[in-house]
Design a protein around this motif. Structure first.
Motif, PDB file in Angstrom:
ATOM      1  N   ALA A 193     120.960  34.218 -40.078  1.00  0.00           N
ATOM      2  CA  ALA A 193     122.002  34.026 -39.066  1.00  0.00           C
ATOM      3  C   ALA A 193     122.073  32.574 -38.632  1.00  0.00           C
ATOM      4  CB  ALA A 193     121.728  34.923 -37.860  1.00  0.00           C
ATOM      5  N   GLY A 194     120.933  31.913 -38.555  1.00  0.00           N
ATOM      6  CA  GLY A 194     120.918  30.507 -38.183  1.00  0.00           C
ATOM      7  C   GLY A 194     121.634  29.644 -39.202  1.00  0.00           C
ATOM      8  N   ILE A 195     121.392  29.914 -40.484  1.00  0.00           N
ATOM      9  CA  ILE A 195     122.093  29.178 -41.536  1.00  0.00           C
ATOM     10  C   ILE A 195     123.592  29.473 -41.479  1.00  0.00           C
ATOM     11  CG2 ILE A 195     122.378  28.944 -44.034  1.00  0.00           C
ATOM     12  CD1 ILE A 195     119.340  29.542 -44.256  1.00  0.00           C
ATOM     13  N   ALA A 196     123.939  30.740 -41.288  1.00  0.00           N
ATOM     14  CA  ALA A 196     125.345  31.143 -41.247  1.00  0.00           C
ATOM     15  C   ALA A 196     126.089  30.463 -40.107  1.00  0.00           C
ATOM     16  CB  ALA A 196     125.452  32.657 -41.127  1.00  0.00           C
ATOM     17  N   ALA A 197     125.383  30.163 -39.023  1.00  0.00           N
ATOM     18  CA  ALA A 197     126.038  29.516 -37.881  1.00  0.00           C
ATOM     19  C   ALA A 197     126.553  28.127 -38.232  1.00  0.00           C
ATOM     20  CB  ALA A 197     125.066  29.434 -36.709  1.00  0.00           C
ATOM     21  N   TYR A 198     125.980  27.520 -39.267  1.00  0.00           N
ATOM     22  CA  TYR A 198     126.437  26.199 -39.699  1.00  0.00           C
ATOM     23  C   TYR A 198     127.489  26.273 -40.814  1.00  0.00           C
ATOM     24  CZ  TYR A 198     122.550  24.066 -37.148  1.00  0.00           C
ATOM     25  OH  TYR A 198     121.681  23.649 -36.171  1.00  0.00           O
ATOM     26  N   ALA A 199     127.793  27.484 -41.289  1.00  0.00           N
ATOM     27  CA  ALA A 199     128.605  27.629 -42.493  1.00  0.00           C
ATOM     28  C   ALA A 199     129.995  27.028 -42.350  1.00  0.00           C
ATOM     29  CB  ALA A 199     128.707  29.105 -42.884  1.00  0.00           C
ATOM     30  N   SER A 200     130.584  27.117 -41.167  1.00  0.00           N
ATOM     31  CA  SER A 200     131.929  26.574 -40.993  1.00  0.00           C
ATOM     32  C   SER A 200     131.906  25.086 -40.671  1.00  0.00           C
ATOM     33  CB  SER A 200     132.660  27.322 -39.874  1.00  0.00           C
ATOM     34  OG  SER A 200     131.996  27.131 -38.635  1.00  0.00           O
ATOM     35  N   ALA A 201     130.725  24.515 -40.555  1.00  0.00           N
ATOM     36  CA  ALA A 201     130.607  23.119 -40.135  1.00  0.00           C
ATOM     37  C   ALA A 201     130.259  22.189 -41.288  1.00  0.00           C
ATOM     38  CB  ALA A 201     129.557  22.989 -39.034  1.00  0.00           C
ATOM     39  N   VAL A 202     129.197  22.477 -42.020  1.00  0.00           N
ATOM     40  CA  VAL A 202     128.673  21.516 -42.989  1.00  0.00           C
ATOM     41  C   VAL A 202     128.707  22.085 -44.393  1.00  0.00           C
ATOM     42  CG1 VAL A 202     127.201  20.484 -41.215  1.00  0.00           C
ATOM     43  CG2 VAL A 202     126.247  22.238 -42.727  1.00  0.00           C
ATOM     44  N   ASP A 203     128.623  21.189 -45.378  1.00  0.00           N
ATOM     45  CA  ASP A 203     128.619  21.596 -46.779  1.00  0.00           C
ATOM     46  C   ASP A 203     127.237  22.023 -47.251  1.00  0.00           C
ATOM     47  OD1 ASP A 203     131.443  20.756 -47.398  1.00  0.00           O
ATOM     48  OD2 ASP A 203     130.621  18.813 -46.804  1.00  0.00           O
ATOM     49  N   GLU A 204     126.207  21.472 -46.615  1.00  0.00           N
ATOM     50  CA  GLU A 204     124.834  21.727 -47.072  1.00  0.00           C
ATOM     51  C   GLU A 204     123.893  21.716 -45.880  1.00  0.00           C
ATOM     52  OE1 GLU A 204     121.616  19.791 -50.291  1.00  0.00           O
ATOM     53  OE2 GLU A 204     123.556  18.842 -49.919  1.00  0.00           O
ATOM     54  N   VAL A 205     123.091  22.765 -45.770  1.00  0.00           N
ATOM     55  CA  VAL A 205     122.028  22.822 -44.771  1.00  0.00           C
ATOM     56  C   VAL A 205     120.708  22.551 -45.479  1.00  0.00           C
ATOM     57  CG1 VAL A 205     120.794  24.255 -43.096  1.00  0.00           C
ATOM     58  CG2 VAL A 205     123.275  24.473 -43.332  1.00  0.00           C
ATOM     59  N   VAL A 206     120.004  21.543 -45.026  1.00  0.00           N
ATOM     60  CA  VAL A 206     118.697  21.199 -45.592  1.00  0.00           C
ATOM     61  C   VAL A 206     117.631  21.755 -44.658  1.00  0.00           C
ATOM     62  CG1 VAL A 206     117.189  19.368 -46.420  1.00  0.00           C
ATOM     63  CG2 VAL A 206     119.682  19.091 -46.562  1.00  0.00           C
ATOM     64  N   LEU A 207     116.903  22.738 -45.138  1.00  0.00           N
ATOM     65  CA  LEU A 207     115.817  23.327 -44.342  1.00  0.00           C
ATOM     66  C   LEU A 207     114.617  22.391 -44.436  1.00  0.00           C
ATOM     67  CD1 LEU A 207     116.085  27.059 -45.503  1.00  0.00           C
ATOM     68  CD2 LEU A 207     117.270  25.925 -43.610  1.00  0.00           C
ATOM     69  N   ARG A 208     114.437  21.588 -43.400  1.00  0.00           N
ATOM     70  CA  ARG A 208     113.311  20.648 -43.386  1.00  0.00           C
ATOM     71  C   ARG A 208     112.060  21.443 -43.021  1.00  0.00           C
ATOM     72  NH1 ARG A 208     109.171  18.313 -43.142  1.00  0.00           N
ATOM     73  NH2 ARG A 208     108.856  16.125 -42.565  1.00  0.00           N
ATOM     74  N   ALA A 209     111.212  21.629 -44.024  1.00  0.00           N
ATOM     75  CA  ALA A 209     110.082  22.549 -43.907  1.00  0.00           C
ATOM     76  C   ALA A 209     109.030  22.029 -42.937  1.00  0.00           C
ATOM     77  CB  ALA A 209     109.456  22.760 -45.283  1.00  0.00           C
ATOM     78  N   ILE A 210     108.774  22.820 -41.910  1.00  0.00           N
ATOM     79  CA  ILE A 210     107.679  22.564 -40.981  1.00  0.00           C
ATOM     80  C   ILE A 210     106.672  23.693 -41.169  1.00  0.00           C
ATOM     81  CG2 ILE A 210     107.015  22.207 -38.581  1.00  0.00           C
ATOM     82  CD1 ILE A 210     108.956  20.090 -39.590  1.00  0.00           C
ATOM     83  N   THR A 211     105.469  23.351 -41.581  1.00  0.00           N
ATOM     84  CA  THR A 211     104.463  24.354 -41.923  1.00  0.00           C
ATOM     85  C   THR A 211     103.193  24.134 -41.103  1.00  0.00           C
ATOM     86  OG1 THR A 211     103.484  23.048 -43.708  1.00  0.00           O
ATOM     87  CG2 THR A 211     105.391  24.427 -44.273  1.00  0.00           C
ATOM     88  N   PRO A 212     102.292  25.110 -41.108  1.00  0.00           N
ATOM     89  CA  PRO A 212     101.086  24.966 -40.280  1.00  0.00           C
ATOM     90  C   PRO A 212     100.252  23.737 -40.602  1.00  0.00           C
ATOM     91  CG  PRO A 212     101.386  27.261 -40.893  1.00  0.00           C
ATOM     92  CD  PRO A 212     102.412  26.472 -41.666  1.00  0.00           C
ATOM     93  N   THR A 213     100.093  23.412 -41.889  1.00  0.00           N
ATOM     94  CA  THR A 213      99.214  22.302 -42.253  1.00  0.00           C
ATOM     95  C   THR A 213      99.901  21.231 -43.092  1.00  0.00           C
ATOM     96  OG1 THR A 213      98.432  23.258 -44.345  1.00  0.00           O
ATOM     97  CG2 THR A 213      97.275  23.928 -42.320  1.00  0.00           C
ATOM     98  N   GLY A 214     101.084  21.509 -43.638  1.00  0.00           N
ATOM     99  CA  GLY A 214     101.741  20.560 -44.529  1.00  0.00           C
ATOM    100  C   GLY A 214     101.185  20.541 -45.930  1.00  0.00           C
ATOM    101  N   SER A 215     100.286  21.464 -46.259  1.00  0.00           N
ATOM    102  CA  SER A 215      99.673  21.500 -47.589  1.00  0.00           C
ATOM    103  C   SER A 215     100.675  22.006 -48.626  1.00  0.00           C
ATOM    104  CB  SER A 215      98.454  22.417 -47.583  1.00  0.00           C
ATOM    105  OG  SER A 215      98.856  23.773 -47.415  1.00  0.00           O
TER     106      SER A 215
END
Length: 262
Positions: free
Chosen positions: A224-246
């Motif tokens: 749903a979060g991605i869909a909320a941007y669907a009418s706005a942008v051509d590409e959503v880049v999911l900038r990965a935030i993880t527990p350790t970055g490994s």
């Protein structure tokens, strides 16, 4: 048309990790892999590694600061790396420049146009940089925006691009994302860090938002979060935030994001 979804990770993970991660990103059906360029992580070297182990994955830098890596040096690095230009989106930004930033990025765009066939996008926070992106580059990379602000800024970019270039600029957006609640403290620290930067603090104040209003997922639903941007942008880049970055965390992020975006 369905909004494209890509994965963004720090270039600091290094080329060997990218060689493992990139095929997973491609196999999971994401459009591209964006690498942040930092003193600790060369995005161009990482993308060269990614290109060697993928066939169609879009390769992007998000973004190269021109104060640290001027256009001539960047072009030389691209030539040396062998990254296929037809798959490359070259994102550039002003870095730590405070005076003459827009003019400096404009000069970099002109130099890069003469030296590479890669698509050029500009990391654009303020209105002057967005106008530069719309009028002289192939598009813009937005960041730290909720959907309604992304819609407004993307519409502005397309209007300016259509008026001057006769074509619509491409609009991509970085959205800090978690798929594992153990990463929430990391996300909150990153949001607080950006909110402490004067330019971002001023932008958040102008928009009347908090940095955490711009992250994914909201209310626990990534699709749903991605869909909320669907009418706005051509590409959503999911900038990965993880527990350790490994690497293991990033591989798990790709798998979970692919499952949750469906």
């Amino acid at each position: 048309m369905r909004t494209e979804v890509s994965i963004g990770v720090p270039g600091a993970i290094g080329p060997e990790a990218v060689r493992v991660l990139a095929p997973r990103v491609e196999a999971a059906g994401f459009t591209g892999l964006w690498l942040n360029d930092t003193p600790q992580g060369d995005a161009v070297t990482g993308l060269a590694a990614a290109s060697a182990v993928t066939t169609h994955l879009r390769l992007a830098t998000g973004v190269v600061p021109i104060d640290r890596r001027p256009a001539p040096a960047l072009l030389e690095d691209l030539r040396r790396s062998g990254v296929p230009e037809e798959r490359l989106t070259l994102g550039i930004g002003s870095g730590q420049l405070r005076r003459g930033a827009v003019e400096a990025v404009g000069e970099a765009i002109r130099a890069l146009r003469d030296g590479t066939a890669a698509a050029l996008v500009v990391g654009a926070l303020g209105p002057r940089m967005r106008r530069l992106a719309a009028e002289h580059a192939d598009g813009a990379l937005l960041s730290w925006l909720p959907p309604e602000a992304a819609f407004t800024q993307a519409a502005e970019l397309r209007r300016m691009g259509s008026d001057t270039q006769g074509e619509l600029p491409r609009v991509a957006l970085y959205a800090r994302t978690i798929v594992d609640e153990r990463a929430r403290p990391v996300l909150e620290r990153e949001a607080a860090q950006y909110a402490s930067y004067p330019a971002y603090a001023a932008n958040f104040a102008r928009l009347g938002i908090d940095a955490m209003d711009t992250v994914l997922p909201q209310d626990g639903d990534l699709a749903a979060g991605i869909a909320a941007y669907a009418s706005a942008v051509d590409e959503v880049v999911l900038r990965a935030i993880t527990p350790t970055g490994s690497l293991d965390d990033l591989l798990a992020f790709v798998d979970a994001a692919a499952a949750q975006r469906a």
